[in-house]
Design a protein around this motif. Structure first.
Motif, PDB file in Angstrom:
ATOM      1  N   GLN A  97       1.496   0.682   7.171  1.00 21.11           N
ATOM      2  CA  GLN A  97       2.399   1.320   6.239  1.00 21.11           C
ATOM      3  C   GLN A  97       1.874   1.089   4.836  1.00 21.11           C
ATOM      4  O   GLN A  97       1.378   0.021   4.515  1.00 21.11           O
ATOM      5  CB  GLN A  97       3.828   0.797   6.374  1.00 21.11           C
ATOM      6  CG  GLN A  97       3.950  -0.713   6.153  1.00 21.11           C
ATOM      7  CD  GLN A  97       5.382  -1.160   6.307  1.00 21.11           C
ATOM      8  OE1 GLN A  97       6.156  -0.524   7.010  1.00 21.11           O
ATOM      9  NE2 GLN A  97       5.734  -2.235   5.657  1.00 21.11           N
ATOM     10  N   ALA A  98       1.982   2.105   4.015  1.00 18.71           N
ATOM     11  CA  ALA A  98       1.479   1.996   2.648  1.00 18.71           C
ATOM     12  C   ALA A  98       2.426   1.153   1.825  1.00 18.71           C
ATOM     13  O   ALA A  98       3.637   1.218   1.998  1.00 18.71           O
ATOM     14  CB  ALA A  98       1.352   3.395   2.023  1.00 18.71           C
TER      15      ALA A  98
ATOM     16  N   TRP B  72      -3.402  14.994   2.284  1.00 17.92           N
ATOM     17  CA  TRP B  72      -3.656  13.560   2.136  1.00 17.92           C
ATOM     18  C   TRP B  72      -2.469  12.860   1.478  1.00 17.92           C
ATOM     19  O   TRP B  72      -2.053  11.778   1.879  1.00 17.92           O
ATOM     20  CB  TRP B  72      -4.919  13.379   1.306  1.00 17.92           C
ATOM     21  CG  TRP B  72      -5.240  11.979   0.886  1.00 17.92           C
ATOM     22  CD1 TRP B  72      -4.774  11.324  -0.214  1.00 17.92           C
ATOM     23  CD2 TRP B  72      -6.120  11.064   1.541  1.00 17.92           C
ATOM     24  NE1 TRP B  72      -5.316  10.064  -0.290  1.00 17.92           N
ATOM     25  CE2 TRP B  72      -6.136   9.877   0.775  1.00 17.92           C
ATOM     26  CE3 TRP B  72      -6.903  11.137   2.686  1.00 17.92           C
ATOM     27  CZ2 TRP B  72      -6.906   8.773   1.126  1.00 17.92           C
ATOM     28  CZ3 TRP B  72      -7.666  10.030   3.035  1.00 17.92           C
ATOM     29  CH2 TRP B  72      -7.666   8.878   2.264  1.00 17.92           C
ATOM     30  N   LYS B  73      -1.905  13.524   0.450  1.00 14.22           N
ATOM     31  CA  LYS B  73      -0.795  12.938  -0.291  1.00 14.22           C
ATOM     32  C   LYS B  73       0.552  13.143   0.394  1.00 14.22           C
ATOM     33  O   LYS B  73       1.568  12.633  -0.091  1.00 14.22           O
ATOM     34  CB  LYS B  73      -0.727  13.556  -1.697  1.00 14.22           C
ATOM     35  CG  LYS B  73      -1.947  13.279  -2.556  1.00 14.22           C
ATOM     36  CD  LYS B  73      -2.020  11.837  -3.000  1.00 14.22           C
ATOM     37  CE  LYS B  73      -3.174  11.621  -3.975  1.00 14.22           C
ATOM     38  NZ  LYS B  73      -3.294  10.194  -4.370  1.00 14.22           N
ATOM     39  N   GLY B  74       0.572  13.894   1.507  1.00  9.46           N
ATOM     40  CA  GLY B  74       1.834  14.146   2.195  1.00  9.46           C
ATOM     41  C   GLY B  74       2.685  15.198   1.526  1.00  9.46           C
ATOM     42  O   GLY B  74       3.879  15.335   1.833  1.00  9.46           O
TER      43      GLY B  74
ATOM     44  N   THR C 237       0.893  11.112   5.878  1.00  8.43           N
ATOM     45  CA  THR C 237       0.976  10.514   4.550  1.00  8.43           C
ATOM     46  C   THR C 237      -0.288   9.692   4.325  1.00  8.43           C
ATOM     47  O   THR C 237      -1.068   9.448   5.258  1.00  8.43           O
ATOM     48  CB  THR C 237       2.203   9.604   4.411  1.00  8.43           C
ATOM     49  OG1 THR C 237       2.084   8.513   5.331  1.00  8.43           O
ATOM     50  CG2 THR C 237       3.487  10.364   4.684  1.00  8.43           C
ATOM     51  N   THR C 238      -0.483   9.251   3.100  1.00  4.83           N
ATOM     52  CA  THR C 238      -1.684   8.488   2.760  1.00  4.83           C
ATOM     53  C   THR C 238      -1.861   7.278   3.665  1.00  4.83           C
ATOM     54  O   THR C 238      -2.983   6.913   4.038  1.00  4.83           O
ATOM     55  CB  THR C 238      -1.630   8.050   1.284  1.00  4.83           C
ATOM     56  OG1 THR C 238      -1.446   9.212   0.468  1.00  4.83           O
ATOM     57  CG2 THR C 238      -2.909   7.349   0.875  1.00  4.83           C
TER      58      THR C 238
ATOM     59  N   GLY D 152       0.719   6.903  -9.864  1.00  2.65           N
ATOM     60  CA  GLY D 152      -0.400   6.272  -9.188  1.00  2.65           C
ATOM     61  C   GLY D 152      -0.009   5.720  -7.833  1.00  2.65           C
ATOM     62  O   GLY D 152       1.156   5.562  -7.498  1.00  2.65           O
ATOM     63  N   THR D 153      -1.017   5.438  -7.019  1.00  3.47           N
ATOM     64  CA  THR D 153      -0.810   4.942  -5.658  1.00  3.47           C
ATOM     65  C   THR D 153      -1.478   3.584  -5.514  1.00  3.47           C
ATOM     66  O   THR D 153      -2.622   3.401  -5.911  1.00  3.47           O
ATOM     67  CB  THR D 153      -1.428   5.934  -4.644  1.00  3.47           C
ATOM     68  OG1 THR D 153      -0.808   7.204  -4.802  1.00  3.47           O
ATOM     69  CG2 THR D 153      -1.213   5.440  -3.220  1.00  3.47           C
TER      70      THR D 153
END
Length: 544
Positions: A6-7, A114-116, A130-131, A154-155
């Motif tokens: 999980q991110a 990629w970013k969902g 999702t990423t 930002g991620t």
């Protein structure tokens, strides 16, 4: 190994954040005590270049087919590919031709997927990702970083120190290729993960920067606990390993002269100051040197994080300094370093041992990509993400010319130039290319009204009812201007390329409010000064 896939959702204090910070503090000293030599870096590079085919096959085996939830596994199954099929393709066609075949058959991921932000749809196959679904299950979570946040907050990313060590070897070889007098190195970046990434890289080959300049005040930074702890842990690990690492020094926009003074002092001492920073920051330092009579001739910059235009480079070089581009993305690390015998102002050598890059070309036009769009595949086993024909939203022109540059002798023979985001700016249903906006702000408006590159910037805004607005920000140093004339010149320039652009310009005249503001260009939270900046981030924005 990564914990459950999980991110990270935030940078607040949590058990996972604490565990990451202490793991970083435990692992970094061991790496710092084993500095990379140039001989070691060359041997590692040669090995990776010779085993690219095996590296891609490993990616398919261990990070795609062995991961049931992998989006790439679903795409490959839908396209009818098995692992033996791909192994045979690689043996026959090699890395890049195999990736082209996969792209043709729908095995790719766009930046929106990629970013969902968009469902993955290939014929009858339809699913959401999702990423976090692309995280590399074999990478350690050692060093925190964040994407640039050009159009979002930002991620959060986490890097494996083994991957950073491989990138450090590339940086060592790049810097060694300059073959110049002793260097005084510095980075000029915000106190976040990208800066730490570069500090650690240089420390890993025993040449940590002497200075760390920052575009934002580290004591008032919005960085979360994990970022702040990682910076502290990095400096503690440096002390334990007898590798001193600098603390960030805030350089406000009104005091850029301090950087120019440091450069001039280093030149006077017989050292060459070499700063890794953004083009806008490098340009500001060079202009400060000129305005204050400081001699920085022979100084060097390595530039990234913003579009590198010919106009900006010309102004930097007019002070006697030199500048070379670098190209990369936080999601996958460095992709290319500047050619030292370039034919184009932003020409780089592709780090083909870490990545496989292909260009979309005409065959993938039905997939909605421009012909020059780049697809990235990660080859290093500890890269933060698994990438297989993944678009980061960029396009470029490929070249395989022989340049005679020292980087070519290392085995980096593929060149990229004219590197731009192919994402568009859209308002009132009308779309303009980012490249057109860059050309207008850096060249057309300065030529007509005066000023320099970096003096003009477009700010995306919305009114209270969500209608699109544009603010053209113009630096006050240009002096009095007729704002109506500047606005008209901007729209006229946007309408020049074709009749269709003329039509788009008219729609903007009718539906998009454009106003002029006399103030300095606005930086992103990461300290970058971009040509197009979002002051209000839409629910589904462009690339971060």
């Amino acid at each position: 190994m990564l914990p459950p896939r999980q991110a990270p959702k935030s940078t607040g204090v949590s058990a996972a954040n604490l565990a990451t910070g202490f793991r970083f503090l435990r692992r970094l000293p061991g790496h710092l005590r084993r500095p990379i030599t140039e001989q070691e870096a060359r041997a590692a590079l040669s090995h990776r270049l010779a085993t690219r085919q095996a590296a891609l096959l490993n990616l398919l085996k261990e990070r795609v087919f062995a991961v049931p939830e992998s989006p790439y596994r679903r795409l490959l199954a839908h396209a009818g590919y098995t692992l033996p099929d791909l192994e045979a393709l690689l043996q026959t066609n090699g890395v890049e031709r195999t990736l082209q075949d996969l792209l043709r058959d729908g095995v790719y991921i766009s930046i929106d997927e990629w970013k969902g932000r968009k469902e993955i749809i290939r014929g009858s196959l339809r699913f959401q990702a999702t990423t976090s679904d692309f995280l590399n299950p074999h990478a350690h979570r050692d060093v925190s970083a964040t994407t640039g946040g050009s159009r979002s907050s930002g991620t959060l990313l986490l890097f494996d120190l083994d991957f950073i060590r491989a990138c450090a070897g590339e940086t060592l070889l790049y810097l060694s290729a300059w073959q110049t007098a002793p260097m005084a190195k510095a980075i000029w970046e915000v106190p976040g993960g990208g800066a730490r990434f570069r500090l650690i890289k240089m420390a890993l080959f025993g040449q940590p920067p002497a200075q760390w300049f920052s575009q934002v005040d580290p004591h008032r930074s919005s960085a979360g606990f994990l970022h702040q702890w990682s910076t502290t842990a990095m400096r503690i690990a440096g002390r334990l390993s007898r590798v001193p690492l600098p603390r960030p020094t805030y350089i406000p926009p009104t005091d850029v002269r301090r950087v120019a003074e440091w450069m001039a002092a280093e030149r006077k001492s017989g050292r060459i100051p070499h700063i890794l920073t953004y083009p806008s920051s490098a340009l500001a330092a060079c202009l400060a040197a000129r305005e204050n009579g400081l001699d920085i001739r022979g100084s060097c910059f390595t530039l990234g994080g913003e579009p590198i235009t010919a106009a900006r480079l010309q102004l930097i070089r007019s002070t006697g300094a030199e500048a070379w581009p670098r190209y990369g993305a936080m999601e996958c690390g460095p992709i290319g370093y500047g050619c030292m015998c370039p034919e184009h102002h932003d020409e780089v050598h592709v780090l083909a041992d870490l990545h496989a890059l292909i260009q979309v070309g005409t065959a993938a036009a039905p997939h909605g990509f421009p012909e020059r769009a780049l697809m990235v595949s990660s080859l290093h086993p500890r890269a933060p993400f698994t990438m297989l024909n993944t678009s980061m939203g960029d396009c470029a022109t490929f070249s395989s010319r022989s340049c005679g540059c020292p980087l070519e002798t290392l085995g980096w023979t593929t060149h990229l130039h004219t590197i731009r985001s192919y994402e568009k700016y859209t308002a009132a249903g009308m779309t303009f290319d980012a490249a057109d906006i860059i050309r207008i702000l850096d060249e057309a408006l300065p030529q007509q009204f005066g000023g320099r590159p970096m003096d003009y910037q477009l700010i995306e805004e919305e009114d209270d009812e969500g209608r699109p607005e544009l603010c053209l920000r113009i630096h006050p140093r240009i002096g009095p201007l007729n704002e109506a004339q500047v606005t008209r010149a901007l729209l006229d320039a946007l309408g020049q390329p074709s009749r269709f652009h003329q039509m788009m310009k008219q729609v903007w005249l009718d539906q998009v409010a454009v106003r002029v503001e006399r103030s300095e260009p606005c930086p992103t939270p990461g300290g970058k000064i971009l040509h197009l900046h979002a002051s209000k981030v839409p629910p589904a924005g462009g690339r971060t």
